[in-house]
Each structure stands twice: as structure tokens, then as C-alpha cells.
Design a protein around this motif. Structure first.
Motif, short mmCIF file in Angstrom:
data_model
loop_
_atom_site.label_atom_id
_atom_site.label_comp_id
_atom_site.label_asym_id
_atom_site.label_seq_id
_atom_site.Cartn_x
_atom_site.Cartn_y
_atom_site.Cartn_z
N VAL A 1 74.40 6.15 -56.28
CA VAL A 1 73.33 6.16 -57.27
C VAL A 1 73.73 5.31 -58.48
O VAL A 1 72.97 4.46 -58.95
N VAL A 2 74.96 5.54 -58.98
CA VAL A 2 75.44 4.80 -60.15
C VAL A 2 75.54 3.31 -59.85
O VAL A 2 75.13 2.46 -60.66
N ILE A 3 76.07 2.96 -58.67
CA ILE A 3 76.22 1.55 -58.30
C ILE A 3 74.87 0.85 -58.23
O ILE A 3 74.69 -0.26 -58.74
N MET A 4 73.88 1.48 -57.58
CA MET A 4 72.58 0.84 -57.45
C MET A 4 71.89 0.65 -58.79
O MET A 4 71.31 -0.42 -59.06
N ILE A 5 71.97 1.64 -59.65
CA ILE A 5 71.32 1.54 -60.97
C ILE A 5 72.01 0.48 -61.82
O ILE A 5 71.36 -0.39 -62.43
N ALA A 6 73.35 0.53 -61.87
CA ALA A 6 74.10 -0.40 -62.72
C ALA A 6 73.95 -1.85 -62.25
O ALA A 6 73.69 -2.75 -63.06
N THR A 7 74.11 -2.09 -60.95
CA THR A 7 74.06 -3.48 -60.46
C THR A 7 72.64 -4.04 -60.47
O THR A 7 72.45 -5.23 -60.73
N SER A 8 71.64 -3.20 -60.21
CA SER A 8 70.27 -3.72 -60.25
C SER A 8 69.86 -4.09 -61.68
O SER A 8 69.20 -5.11 -61.90
N ARG A 9 70.27 -3.28 -62.64
CA ARG A 9 69.97 -3.61 -64.04
C ARG A 9 70.68 -4.90 -64.46
O ARG A 9 70.11 -5.70 -65.22
N TYR A 10 71.90 -5.08 -63.96
CA TYR A 10 72.61 -6.34 -64.26
C TYR A 10 71.83 -7.53 -63.71
O TYR A 10 71.66 -8.55 -64.40
N LEU A 11 71.37 -7.43 -62.47
CA LEU A 11 70.63 -8.53 -61.86
C LEU A 11 69.34 -8.83 -62.61
O LEU A 11 68.95 -10.00 -62.76
N MET A 12 68.67 -7.82 -63.09
CA MET A 12 67.43 -8.04 -63.83
C MET A 12 67.70 -8.70 -65.19
O MET A 12 66.98 -9.62 -65.59
N ARG A 13 68.74 -8.23 -65.87
CA ARG A 13 69.00 -8.73 -67.23
C ARG A 13 69.73 -10.07 -67.24
O ARG A 13 69.41 -10.96 -68.04
N ALA A 14 70.72 -10.23 -66.37
CA ALA A 14 71.54 -11.44 -66.40
C ALA A 14 70.99 -12.57 -65.55
O ALA A 14 71.23 -13.75 -65.83
N HIS A 15 70.25 -12.23 -64.49
CA HIS A 15 69.79 -13.27 -63.56
C HIS A 15 68.27 -13.31 -63.40
O HIS A 15 67.76 -14.11 -62.62
N GLY A 16 67.57 -12.47 -64.13
CA GLY A 16 66.12 -12.54 -64.11
C GLY A 16 65.46 -12.06 -62.84
O GLY A 16 64.31 -12.43 -62.55
N TYR A 17 66.14 -11.25 -62.05
CA TYR A 17 65.54 -10.73 -60.81
C TYR A 17 64.43 -9.74 -61.16
O TYR A 17 64.53 -8.98 -62.13
N ASP A 18 63.37 -9.74 -60.37
CA ASP A 18 62.36 -8.71 -60.54
C ASP A 18 62.93 -7.39 -60.03
O ASP A 18 63.94 -7.34 -59.34
N ARG A 19 62.25 -6.29 -60.36
CA ARG A 19 62.79 -4.96 -60.09
C ARG A 19 63.08 -4.73 -58.61
O ARG A 19 64.17 -4.26 -58.25
N ASN A 20 62.13 -5.04 -57.74
CA ASN A 20 62.32 -4.77 -56.32
C ASN A 20 63.43 -5.62 -55.71
O ASN A 20 64.25 -5.13 -54.93
N THR A 21 63.44 -6.91 -56.06
CA THR A 21 64.49 -7.80 -55.55
C THR A 21 65.86 -7.34 -56.03
O THR A 21 66.83 -7.35 -55.27
N ALA A 22 65.93 -6.90 -57.29
CA ALA A 22 67.20 -6.44 -57.84
C ALA A 22 67.69 -5.18 -57.14
O ALA A 22 68.87 -5.07 -56.76
N LEU A 23 66.79 -4.21 -56.93
CA LEU A 23 67.19 -2.97 -56.27
C LEU A 23 67.63 -3.19 -54.83
O LEU A 23 68.63 -2.63 -54.37
N LEU A 24 66.89 -4.03 -54.12
CA LEU A 24 67.25 -4.29 -52.72
C LEU A 24 68.54 -5.10 -52.62
O LEU A 24 69.34 -4.90 -51.71
N SER A 25 68.75 -6.02 -53.55
CA SER A 25 69.99 -6.80 -53.57
C SER A 25 71.18 -5.91 -53.94
O SER A 25 72.30 -6.14 -53.51
N ALA A 26 70.91 -4.89 -54.76
CA ALA A 26 71.98 -4.01 -55.25
C ALA A 26 72.35 -2.91 -54.26
O ALA A 26 73.38 -2.27 -54.42
#
Length: 342
Positions: free
Chosen positions: A93-118
């Protein structure tokens, strides 16, 4: 004939990678060397694939190797696993939340792409979800592939730095007789096919592990897998990991490689923190728990456990449990959003 030629090429590249990794003293060379060499060849433009029968053979061999190491002492320590599973679920849970938020903020990923990538694993499941959601499937695929490759290369180095061993287990112990290996293989194949029908993750690997464990614990068979069978299995596993980059151009990698490596480092660090909690509280070896918690590919991490000479049953159980947890966790975090109809 073409398939035979293509198979020979990818195995030759994998073998060269294994030799180079061995010569330079890179940890777990029969797994990491082929993975790196085949990945580079794929990015360079080579179209590399392995026939599934060969991959399935390697998976069963690795599963059988695991089974030879399952002792009554290992079964006795299994009572500690439920607590570890709970911490594992929390770490995901922690890994998915932390890494998806990083992808959205640092790389501009949309929410779904970030969560699936994470998502720390379950690649085929994640990609099938991507097709039903408004997500960039190419980014998800590349980032996930980078995760598997990076962890395969990073973990042996980390274990070596911690003072662990990453060489094949010694064959000073008696090896299994060829007839016993053949019979267990056939039974493992049958068990693996049954597990596939039941949709058990890593079915063939688990099939080999279950049959080999049963025959060794009951005393029907004794001895370990010979290295001349283990080494090719690890080589094929490494080649399979690397083949995910076949056809991926440097341009395609450019936008995703930094994101992939960044979330891999972050996920590994978080997994390591949770692993330390379990290692300290349950008195288990840190190397063993780390391999069980890092979000690598199931088959690759279980193979790594064999190479590291830690409890492979513990590692296998945790990585299979990780897939079951992700099956429920990923849709839960994504919600019920569907791709808009056009």
C-alpha cells in the motif's frame, strides 16, 4: 527453423552476458549477465523472444531446486509467516501510494498511468487493466519492465554489499539421480498445468516446488539439483527478463527510463524498511526477508533466493502472496474509473 535460429541467437547473447558477468565478478552472473546482455540487444534493435516450452522448462527446474531445500525446520518456521504477510500487505500500500505520487508530481503522469506503473508486480494483470482504463499502456509497460530488470541487477549487488553470497550453492551435497529428476519433472509439469487451470500465479514454478518438496520431505527422493541443470535454468530466466526490451527503441526509453529507475529505487528502499521490521521482530535473516519483500518478478526473485542460499520457500510464499494482494489492491486504489467510450 526460424524459431530455432532466433532461440539460438538469444541464448548465445545470454551466454556471452553470463561469461562477461562472471569474468568481471558481478553478483549472480548466470541471472544478471543474461538479463543485462539481452536487454541491451533488444534496445539496440534485436527482436528477441524465447519459446515458451524452454521458459516453462526453466521455471520447473527452478521450482524443483527450491523443493530440495525445504526441510522440516523450514516448515516449522512457517508459523511466523502470517505476521510477515500482514507487513508485506502494508508495504505494498505504502509503495503504490508513494511511487504513484512521485510519478504524478515529478514526471507528469496522469493518475491511472501513475498507479498502474507503480504497481509492484503482476505485470500481465496490470497491463490488462490498462487496456480498460484511460492510461498510457506503453509507459506502464516500459516502467514495469525497468522495475523487474533493475531489481534483478540491484539486489545481488546490495546483498554482496551486506556480506552475503551470490554464488550457486555448493554441490558438495549428493545430487539427485537422473531418473528421479526426470520423474519429478513429469509430475511437476502435471501439477503446474493443474495450477494453471486454477489460475495460481507462477503455476509451473509452484508445481515444481510442490512436487519436489513433497518427495524430499517424505524421503522418497534425496539430494539437490546438479549445477549443470540449475545454471541453464538461471540463464534462460535472465534472458526472459531481458527479452521484455525487444523492440523498445532508445526514444521510447528516454521518457520512461528515469521514472522507472527512480520508482524502483524508492520502492526498494521502502520494501527494505518494512523488511527490516520483520527481520528484527521475528529474528529472521535480513537478506532472506529483503528478497521476499522487494517488488521484483516472482520467478526472478525465487531464482535469486536459490542463488543466495536463503530460505526459498519463504521467498516464494511471499511473492505469490504479493500477487494475490495486488489483485485486490490495484483495483481498490484505481477505483471504478473506466476508459471513456468513443
Amino acid at each position: 527453423m526460424r524459431q530455432i535460429s532466433d532461440t539460438a541467437i538469444i541464448l548465445a547473447i545470454a551466454a556471452v552476458g553470463a561469461v562477461i558477468a562472471t569474468l568481471i565478478g558481478f553478483p549472480a552472473p548466470f541471472l544478471t549477465g543474461p538479463a543485462a546482455a539481452v536487454s541491451l540487444a533488444g534496445v539496440a534493435g534485436a527482436r528477441l523472444t524465447l519459446p515458451m516450452p524452454l521458459v516453462n522448462f526453466a521455471l520447473i527446474m527452478i521450482g524443483m531446486s527450491i523443493g530440495t531445500g525445504v526441510t522440516p525446520e523450514v516448515i516449522d518456521t512457517a508459523r511466523q509467516w502470517p505476521a510477515s504477510f500482514i507487513v508485506l500487505a502494508l508495504s505494498l500500500v505504502v509503495i503504490m501510494i508513494a511511487t504513484s505520487r512521485y510519478l504524478m508530481r515529478a514526471h507528469g503522469y496522469d493518475r491511472n498511468t501513475a498507479l498502474l506503473s507503480a504497481a509492484p508486480g503482476h505485470l500481465s494483470y496490470v497491463l490488462s487493466l490498462s487496456s480498460d482504463l484511460d492510461a498510457d499502456i506503453r509507459k506502464v509497460s516500459i516502467v514495469q519492465s525497468i522495475r523487474v530488470l533493475a531489481i534483478t541487477l540491484i539486489i545481488p549487488v546490495a546483498i554482496t554489499a551486506m556480506g552475503g553470497s551470490t554464488s550457486l550453492p555448493s554441490t558438495a551435497l549428493a545430487t539427485m539421480e537422473p531418473l528421479a529428476i526426470a520423474l519429478i519433472f513429469v509430475a511437476s509439469l502435471a501439477a503446474g498445468m493443474l495450477f494453471k487451470k486454477l489460475q495460481v500465479p507462477a503455476a509451473l514454478l509452484i508445481g515444481g516446488m510442490v512436487i519436489s518438496t513433497f518427495t524430499h520431505l517424505t524421503g522418497i527422493v534425496s539430494g539437490v539439483m546438479p549445477n549443470w541443470l540449475q545454471m541453464p535454468a538461471f540463464l534462460v530466466m535472465g534472458a526472459m527478463i531481458g527479452s521484455r526490451f525487444s523492440g523498445v527503441t532508445p526514444q521510447m526509453l528516454k521518457s520512461s527510463v528515469a521514472a522507472g529507475f527512480a520508482i524502483t529505487v524508492l520502492a526498494t528502499a521502502l520494501a527494505g524498511a518494512f523488511a527490516a521490521i520483520i527481520a528484527i521482530s521475528l529474528g529472521l535473516p535480513m537478506t532472506q526477508v529483503l528478497i521476499a519483500f522487494v517488488p521484483g518478478g516472482v520467478e526472478a526473485m525465487v531464482a535469486m533466493a536459490v542463488l543466495l542460499d536463503v530460505d526459498p520457500a519463504f521467498v516464494a510464499a511471499h511473492h505469490v502472496m504479493r500477487l494475490f494482494i495486488l489483485t485486490a489492491l490495484v483495483p481498490l486504489l484505481l477505483g471504478r474509473q473506466k476508459k471513456p467510450q468513443t
